[in-house]
Design an enzyme around this catalytic site. Structure first.
Site, mmCIF file in Angstrom:
data_model
loop_
_atom_site.group_PDB
_atom_site.id
_atom_site.type_symbol
_atom_site.label_atom_id
_atom_site.label_comp_id
_atom_site.label_asym_id
_atom_site.label_seq_id
_atom_site.Cartn_x
_atom_site.Cartn_y
_atom_site.Cartn_z
ATOM 1 C CB ALA A 115 -0.998 0.001 1.171
ATOM 2 C CB ILE A 142 9.612 4.344 7.559
ATOM 3 C CG1 ILE A 142 8.417 3.489 7.384
ATOM 4 C CG2 ILE A 142 9.170 5.406 8.555
ATOM 5 C CD1 ILE A 142 7.172 4.022 6.649
ATOM 6 C CD GLU A 227 4.232 13.881 2.755
ATOM 7 O OE1 GLU A 227 4.942 13.076 2.622
ATOM 8 O OE2 GLU A 227 3.285 13.747 3.570
#
Length: 361
Positions: A115, A142, A227
């Site tokens: 995802a 991440i 963002e």
């Protein structure tokens, strides 16, 4: 910011690219210099500034190709705003000062192996137990994942509800059941700390829920506007910097008895890219002004990210003008070629930006 990069980052950046991350102490030095959380309220240790202060940090990192510290802006201007806007007073009072000083490094964990741009497809779950939740799942790609002390984790708390059943959790990376995977081996941005995260029955106390239960999707859609605008700013600056390096090189490089820039094809291509860079800057700055006035919406941010990130494809043409030297990492154009490329993917891929924009037609 420019001085900090020149003194504290540029001298060690090549070595950090070999190691795959910057030193943990660099975060504390950035905090001491007042360069973390520039927008956060001063009463919570932040800079008390506005988005233009963040824009300076984003642009100077991009201009210097200091990609090892792009995580500063993830920490300061993506994660911290969720605490500022949706956190409890206790969460803000406890964590924002430590984030501003660099004592605590923060990350946000949305993407999973299956995802990415489609957030509704995440599989990480949080199940209610006495006093909190049990978190299970996996996240990947991440930023700040290795150094992170706290991770803002997106998890499904009501899986059958889809997008309406997701929540945000402020997870302590020292919790039993939490594990950090390997540093990921990337094509570019090699000094940026990027890792996999694993959650196996990780207990998250009630006090570490951020915002209301099952409301995370709305929070994320709100946060992604800023963002994506930051990514657009990064791309506009990177293209300008790459153009400047190339103009300087083509003036100095002699071919067939004259500077490379004297070649008609070269100067016409540079003229095209200069025009593209100017148009990109004008559009992105317009979107910054809209954001400052709280008028930039999701499709506006998507257009800014789509245009600016796709514009950086011109860096390929700029690299070509360096010939074989353009493929050597000692030349910044080579690093820019690899480092800027993922802007078309993260924060929502270009294809997803087109989907968002098309919904307004």
């Amino acid at each position: 910011m420019r001085r900090f990069i020149a003194q504290e980052i540029t001298p060690g950046h090549a070595a950090w690219e070999e190691q795959g991350l910057v030193p943990r102490e660099l975060w504390r030095r950035a905090g001491s210099a007042g360069l973390l959380l520039p927008m956060a309220p001063a009463e919570h240790g932040g800079g008390g500034g506005d988005f233009l202060h963040t824009a300076i940090v984003v642009e100077e990192i991009a201009r210097a190709l200091a990609t090892g510290v792009t995580g500063f802006t993830t920490h300061s201007d993506i994660v911290a705003p969720y605490l500022v806007e949706f956190g409890t007073e206790a969460q803000k009072a406890l964590w924002l000062p430590q984030m501003a000083s660099g004592e605590v490094v923060a990350s946000i964990a949305m993407t999973e192996p299956s995802a990415g741009s489609d957030l509704k497809a995440i599989r990480t779950t949080a199940r209610r137990v006495d006093g909190g939740w049990r978190l299970d799942g996996q996240k990947t790609f991440i930023t700040n994942g290795h150094h992170a002390d706290r991770v803002l984790v997106v998890a499904k708390t009501q899986p059958e509800a889809g997008a309406r059943g997701m929540s945000l959790f402020w997870v302590d990376t020292a919790s039993p059941g939490f594990a950090k995977g390997r540093l990921l081996d990337k094509i570019g941005q090699r000094a940026q700390d990027t890792a996999e995260l694993f959650f196996e029955q990780v207990f998250v106390p009630e006090a570490d829920l951020v915002g209301a239960e099952n409301q995370a999707f709305g929070y994320l859609m709100h946060g992604l506007v800023q963002e994506r605008l930051m990514i657009a700013l990064r791309c506009a600056t990177a293209l300008e910097a790459a153009l400047d390096w190339t103009i300087a090189y083509t003036r100095e490089r002699q071919t067939f008895g004259k500077p490379l820039i004297a070649n008609q094809h070269t100067k016409f291509k540079l003229a095209e890219i200069k025009t593209l860079a100017a148009a990109t800057r004008a559009f992105v700055d317009q979107c910054v002004a809209e954001h400052m006035a709280q008028r930039l919406d999701a499709d506006g941010a998507a257009m800014a990210k789509l245009w600016a990130s796709e514009a950086t494809a011109a860096i390929d043409d700029l690299l070509q003008m360096f010939g074989g030297y353009g493929y050597m990492r000692e030349y910044p154009i080579a690093r820019a070629y690899a480092d800027v490329r993922p802007n078309r993917i993260y924060g929502g891929s270009s294809e997803m930006m087109k989907e968002i924009i098309s919904r307004t037609l």
